[in-house]
Design an enzyme around this catalytic site. Structure first.
Site, mmCIF file in Angstrom:
data_model
loop_
_atom_site.group_PDB
_atom_site.id
_atom_site.type_symbol
_atom_site.label_atom_id
_atom_site.label_comp_id
_atom_site.label_asym_id
_atom_site.label_seq_id
_atom_site.Cartn_x
_atom_site.Cartn_y
_atom_site.Cartn_z
ATOM 1 N N ASP A 109 41.794 4.193 -21.136
ATOM 2 C CA ASP A 109 42.728 5.034 -21.880
ATOM 3 C C ASP A 109 44.088 4.856 -21.234
ATOM 4 O O ASP A 109 44.274 3.881 -20.508
ATOM 5 C CB ASP A 109 42.271 6.494 -21.940
ATOM 6 C CG ASP A 109 42.629 7.110 -23.278
ATOM 7 O OD1 ASP A 109 43.838 7.315 -23.529
ATOM 8 O OD2 ASP A 109 41.736 7.344 -24.099
ATOM 9 N N GLY B 105 36.127 8.411 -27.060
ATOM 10 C CA GLY B 105 35.514 7.971 -25.815
ATOM 11 C C GLY B 105 35.879 6.532 -25.463
ATOM 12 O O GLY B 105 35.668 6.095 -24.353
ATOM 13 N N LYS B 106 36.375 5.787 -26.458
ATOM 14 C CA LYS B 106 36.728 4.368 -26.255
ATOM 15 C C LYS B 106 35.597 3.651 -25.525
ATOM 16 O O LYS B 106 35.821 2.815 -24.652
ATOM 17 C CB LYS B 106 38.065 4.242 -25.514
ATOM 18 C CG LYS B 106 39.228 4.881 -26.295
ATOM 19 C CD LYS B 106 40.572 4.671 -25.665
ATOM 20 C CE LYS B 106 41.718 5.218 -26.515
ATOM 21 N NZ LYS B 106 41.686 6.678 -26.770
ATOM 22 N N ARG B 107 34.350 3.965 -25.913
ATOM 23 C CA ARG B 107 33.189 3.409 -25.244
ATOM 24 C C ARG B 107 33.035 1.939 -25.577
ATOM 25 O O ARG B 107 33.467 1.473 -26.649
ATOM 26 C CB ARG B 107 31.925 4.181 -25.644
ATOM 27 C CG ARG B 107 31.919 5.636 -25.166
ATOM 28 C CD ARG B 107 32.046 5.734 -23.661
ATOM 29 N NE ARG B 107 31.737 7.065 -23.144
ATOM 30 C CZ ARG B 107 32.632 7.910 -22.638
ATOM 31 N NH1 ARG B 107 33.920 7.606 -22.609
ATOM 32 N NH2 ARG B 107 32.247 9.091 -22.164
#
Lengths: 309, 309
Positions: A109, B105-107
């Site tokens: 992020d 979550g940008k998983r």
């Protein structure tokens, strides 16, 4: 600082490997699961309890052999907040036994949000004056698709708290090339550009050895790229997944090391966690079977690369 | 299916915005924190309790106005497992009130590990026959640096469970260009290549509107790219961060929408959560101030883009 602690543990144990703690439920012996379900039911709490007990038993047997463990966050998140509690308790248990903990979260992020991830996994969170530890990792895997804004918030903390990061550069999966192998106008690949950025970020976190606190994830399934990247990025320590179950062997990972046998730590997860199944050992012996596999892996690699340090 | 539910809620409420629930502790009014500390001490549990009560009060006021909320995982992870419990409970509370929940979550990972993330955030985990819900999101933000191996494990689940994803394409931060703007040999940028992949993955998840279940994150701070991508990728729905506190305004985000006012949902976090501070409102009014700001944002955008749907 930074990844120096890992390097020292690797030299001390003469073992450049890390045990990946990716506790899928089917990897856990039935007797252990049943004991946890008897206490907590077939719930997320019950499953998380089984995971924690599985991990602690493995850590007891692995701690004399390996320098580090690498829990994969996904398997803990899949058990909800009880899984995240099992993750935190696994990490504490491992660190108390002298293991270096690499949290495999591939977090990413920007700005203050990335600071929150940094505090979550490598630092402390300030709760109105109380500084508390959410998840006590020593290093964190990160994804740098967002550029420096996603990495810089980690570097100050890494310096201050003596922690490191591993940036995804060239991953071990078949489709990693779809983006990572794309050729840029300058003739270099996207993953090469990512390696360049790792070296640059690493200048801010120099270590006592030649390696900085900014490492790179480079898959064992691409030995040619491993060799190229080891030469091109001499200050970047590699975390190499893909050994064992994913197909890489000692010959495949050898190019990741420098002439001193340093420069990389090789991860295996399934082959260690499921060694009891492969050996057809009684399920009560799961942790001892894991230790035997960890020794085999250590020996296969050190036979190939020689004395470390 | 997929992102259709979000689109329907946007049309129903005539509001193409999402409230980002990024609960830094300093955003939470002091009286509320003190109440939680009185119960649980200045601990992670105490902070997580304050976060949950803050979120629930906000959701009560925002639910009639916005179609969706977007909790940012980092701020919950920074409070350890109690924070993750607050995340799960926030999501349940929001969904019970008819809100669409986008888990930011940008998983990213591959294969069975990515499946574990998919189950964690959009699906269910099988605990020896019991199918349990770890975190009940409707859509998840993901990072596709690892290629299709990181996305395909999500698509089957999205189809089956009626869920969607948003892939990072062009992010809102200043350094996003370091990698994303690099020019490939074919003259296109890395972020453009990512958009191409989103359209391809989206073919596997067609929706009832022109948009697939595979959306893209495209920052409000780059209106030129927004315009280019809206035209080039007509089946990809955009999640647009960077409005408000990060500098983007209604004019900047307008190019993200198609002629029907569809095609995008605009996120604001700090400007909504901290509206009580900016308005100098009494701290007890924090949720009503957030609702007023959400209305201002909705009106600024809909005045610019006209009737939706």
């Amino acid at each position: 600082m930074s990844l120096d602690t890992l390097i020292e543990k690797i030299i001390e144990k003469q073992n450049p490997t890390v045990a990946g703690l990716d506790p899928k439920l089917e990897y856990i012996p039935r007797f252990l699961r049943e004991e946890s379900y008897a206490k907590y039911g077939k719930t997320l709490e019950g499953a998380a309890d089984a995971v924690l007990r599985f991990n602690c038993a493995l850590i007891d047997e692995l701690a004399p052999i390996v320098p580090a463990i690498k829990p994969q966050c996904a398997y803990y998140e899949a058990l909800g907040w009880p899984g995240m509690r099992a993750l935190a308790e696994t990490m504490d248990y491992a660190r108390e036994r002298g293991l270096f903990v690499i949290t495999d979260g591939k977090r990413n992020d920007i700005g203050t949000t990335m600071e929150a991830y940094a505090n979550a996994h490598l630092g402390k969170t300030d709760v109105d004056g109380e500084r508390l530890t959410p998840f006590a990792g020593d290093a964190l895997t990160v994804n740098a698709y967002l550029g420096s804004d996603g990495i810089k918030p980690l570097l100050g903390l890494c310096k201050q708290e003596d922690k490191g990061i591993f940036v995804l550069v060239k991953t071990s999966n078949p489709s990693s090339g779809e983006l990572q192998d794309q050729q840029l106008k300058n003739g270099k690949s996207v993953y090469y550009q990512m390696g360049v950025m790792c070296e640059q970020w690493g200048e801010l976190l120099p270590g006592a050895y030649v390696y900085s606190g900014v490492g790179a994830v480079v898959g064992a399934t691409y030995p040619e790229q491993l060799r190229e990247l080891r030469i091109e990025f001499p200050h970047t320590f590699f975390l190499v997944p893909g050994y064992g179950a994913q197909g890489g062997g000692a010959d495949d990972v050898a190019p990741a090391f420098d002439a001193s046998g340093l420069g990389a730590v090789i991860n295996a997860s399934r082959s260690i966690l499921c060694a009891w199944q492969k050996e057809n050992a009684p399920e009560q012996e799961f942790a001892k079977a894991a230790a035997r596999e960890a020794v085999r892996m250590r020996d296969a690699i050190t036979t190939r690369i020689g004395r470390i340090g």
